[in-house]
Design an enzyme around this catalytic site. Sequence first.
Site, mmCIF file in Angstrom:
data_model
loop_
_atom_site.group_PDB
_atom_site.id
_atom_site.type_symbol
_atom_site.label_atom_id
_atom_site.label_comp_id
_atom_site.label_asym_id
_atom_site.label_seq_id
_atom_site.Cartn_x
_atom_site.Cartn_y
_atom_site.Cartn_z
ATOM 1 N N GLU A 98 -0.727 -1.175 11.007
ATOM 2 C CA GLU A 98 0.659 -0.840 10.678
ATOM 3 C C GLU A 98 1.334 -2.076 10.129
ATOM 4 O O GLU A 98 1.104 -3.181 10.631
ATOM 5 C CB GLU A 98 1.417 -0.400 11.933
ATOM 6 C CG GLU A 98 1.121 1.012 12.359
ATOM 7 C CD GLU A 98 0.912 1.108 13.852
ATOM 8 O OE1 GLU A 98 1.235 0.141 14.561
ATOM 9 O OE2 GLU A 98 0.401 2.135 14.302
ATOM 10 N N TYR A 110 -2.636 -7.169 2.267
ATOM 11 C CA TYR A 110 -3.463 -5.995 2.576
ATOM 12 C C TYR A 110 -3.860 -5.231 1.308
ATOM 13 O O TYR A 110 -4.978 -4.723 1.211
ATOM 14 C CB TYR A 110 -2.730 -5.072 3.556
ATOM 15 C CG TYR A 110 -2.487 -5.709 4.907
ATOM 16 C CD1 TYR A 110 -3.506 -6.395 5.563
ATOM 17 C CD2 TYR A 110 -1.249 -5.629 5.530
ATOM 18 C CE1 TYR A 110 -3.287 -6.981 6.796
ATOM 19 C CE2 TYR A 110 -1.029 -6.215 6.769
ATOM 20 C CZ TYR A 110 -2.049 -6.895 7.396
ATOM 21 O OH TYR A 110 -1.837 -7.481 8.617
#
Length: 150
Positions: A98, A110
């Site tokens: 998350e 990411y």
Amino acid sequence: MRAAGAADAPSLAALHALAFPAEKWGPDAIALMLELPGTVALQRPGEGFVLLRAAAGEAEILTLAVAPAARRRGCGGALLAAALAAAAALGALAMFLEVAAGNAAARALYAAAGFTQVGLRRRYYADRSDALVLRRDLAPIEDGPDRPRA
Ligand SMILES: CC(C)(COP(=O)(O)OP(=O)(O)OC[C@H]1O[C@@H](n2cnc3c(N)ncnc32)[C@H](O)[C@@H]1OP(=O)(O)O)[C@@H](O)C(=O)NCCC(=O)NCCS
């Protein structure tokens, strides 16, 4: 890069406080997490660490923290790559995490590592900001007789 154990909990908590000033993960909380089966911490001492958990073929990054003074020198990317390798070695086929919707640095990290958004958790964080759920496939680790050896 090296594995961290319960004895490292105070230094990991200090790094976490530097990276997440609004959160409180004390040494005891980190030591308890490290005792959970399938939980692994990898660190670059004094610079950063990653905490992940692998279970039932899936893995999750619980936290990734790099001290402000050590950023933009590849530490976060190296920790993330090591976490992906550790999860695959534990048999995970996918990694989840998350990230706060407004965390541009982490989202760029990411995305560069191949994560894509698979979910949205509205008002997930204490400040009521949204969390994006990201996922990335992991290559299965084969360990049969045909596995190429380095
Ligand atoms: C996110 C974080 C772990 C990145 O650590 P880092 O050591 O600076 O990351 P790296 O140096 O390996 O950066 C790798 C890539 O991520 C992206 N990136 C990292 N910081 C960035 C920033 N501030 N802005 C834009 N892109 C960024 C870039 O693509 C970068 O590659 P580049 O430097 O070649 O352009 C670090 O900023 C941090 O600890 N932030 C606070 C805690 C946090 O948000 N953790 C993640 C929660 S899910």
